[in-house]
Design an enzyme around this catalytic site. Structure first.
Site, short mmCIF file in Angstrom:
data_model
loop_
_atom_site.label_atom_id
_atom_site.label_comp_id
_atom_site.label_asym_id
_atom_site.label_seq_id
_atom_site.Cartn_x
_atom_site.Cartn_y
_atom_site.Cartn_z
N THR A 241 19.75 30.98 29.60
CA THR A 241 20.79 32.30 29.42
C THR A 241 20.84 32.70 28.26
OG1 THR A 241 21.88 31.53 31.41
CG2 THR A 241 22.92 33.15 29.94
N ASP A 245 19.67 35.28 22.60
CA ASP A 245 20.40 35.48 21.58
C ASP A 245 20.60 34.42 20.49
OD1 ASP A 245 21.33 37.86 22.72
OD2 ASP A 245 22.81 36.64 24.19
#
Length: 294
Positions: A241, A245
């Site tokens: 997930t 980032d």
């Protein structure tokens, strides 16, 4: 220390863990549920702060309980939240299903993020004072473009993660220095599934591109040079997930510190590899000492 400004989203991630993701019209039983602070902007801010960056977050949270938790999570990581405004209504949420292979499917409900439609004097000043600006596409496109143009006017380097992938507002890429899509986003933006071909097309619009390739690493290309693939460390993924980032936030710190691109990409890849071995998004992001030791 060079400051990094992040203009982006904050979401509370509502994560369900399942053996396999449900198909259309299907119900499956999950084995676990977690509530984890997230949002692409906040995730990149946390990743950069944990990697040793001085980070200021520009965005909005709601007046619900999630808003307080999202702000506290950023502050705990050392992120400056003076420009993270609180607006009436719900905070953003992301509804995530993670399967046993570590793959995920996500539905984002913008909430307070949708209210960030323009930048005020404080936001412009923070961007001007930064050495680097991180952007994503979970805020309204017009304000993303405004942030990029403000950075370009002031000579601040800009990195854009084009996620969730969508048609880009006119003039946005003209103000972007480094574009960091994953291979699916690169294909959608360029019309080419092959990363090398996609990079060639994207370099017509931006000076530098890094296309992340998951377990295969990443491809770096710049105008006038040959594209290079940098392999990723071999690890067993538990939850992917927050990997993208983490990669971008850590890469921003390395570039802001003046590291050469190969070194910066290797360092960011090590951070992402550490991230995928842990569950969650912002909670799985490594600290600088862990990245250096990897």
């Amino acid at each position: 220390m060079t400051a990094i400004a992040v203009l982006g989203s904050t979401n509370m991630d509502l994560v369900a863990y399942v053996a396999r993701a449900p198909g259309r019209g299907e119900t499956v039983t999950g084995r676990e549920f977690r509530t984890v602070p997230g949002g692409k902007g906040a995730n990149q801010a946390v990743a950069a702060a944990r990697a040793g960056g001085e980070v200021v977050m520009i965005g909005a949270v709601g007046t619900d309980e999630y808003g307080s938790l999202l702000r506290a999570n950023l502050e705990h990581a050392g992120v400056d939240t003076d420009l993270l405004h609180t607006v009436a209504g719900p905070s953003g949420t992301a509804h995530i299903v993670v399967d046993d292979e570590g793959s995920n499917a996500i539905v984002v409900v913008p909430g307070a993020n949708a209210t960030v439609t323009a930048l005020g004097p404080g936001e412009h000043a923070a961007i001007a004072a930064a050495g680097l600006l991180l952007l994503q596409l979970e805020l309204p496109p017009a304000v993303v473009r405004e942030g990029a143009r403000a950075a370009r006017t002031r000579g601040v380097r800009t990195i854009l993660t084009p996620s969730p992938v969508q048609p880009l507002p006119a003039g946005l890429l003209d103000a972007v220095d480094l574009l960091v899509p994953n291979e699916h986003e690169a294909a959608a933006l360029s019309g080419y599934g092959d990363p090398h071909a996609a990079a060639e097309i994207l370099l017509r619009q931006v000076p530098e591109v890094v296309i992340t390739l998951g377990a295969k690493g990443c491809l770096y290309a710049a105008r006038g040079g040959e594209a290079i693939v940098f392999p990723a460390p071999e690890v067993t993924a538990v939850d992917t997930t927050g990997a993208g980032d983490t990669f971008v936030g850590t890469l921003a710190v390395a570039l802001a510190e003046g590291r050469a691109v190969p070194e910066a990409l290797a360092w960011a890849s090590s951070a992402a590899a550490l991230c995928v071995q842990r569950p969650g998004a912002s909670t799985s992001m490594p600290y600088r000492s862990e990245i250096d030791a990897a």
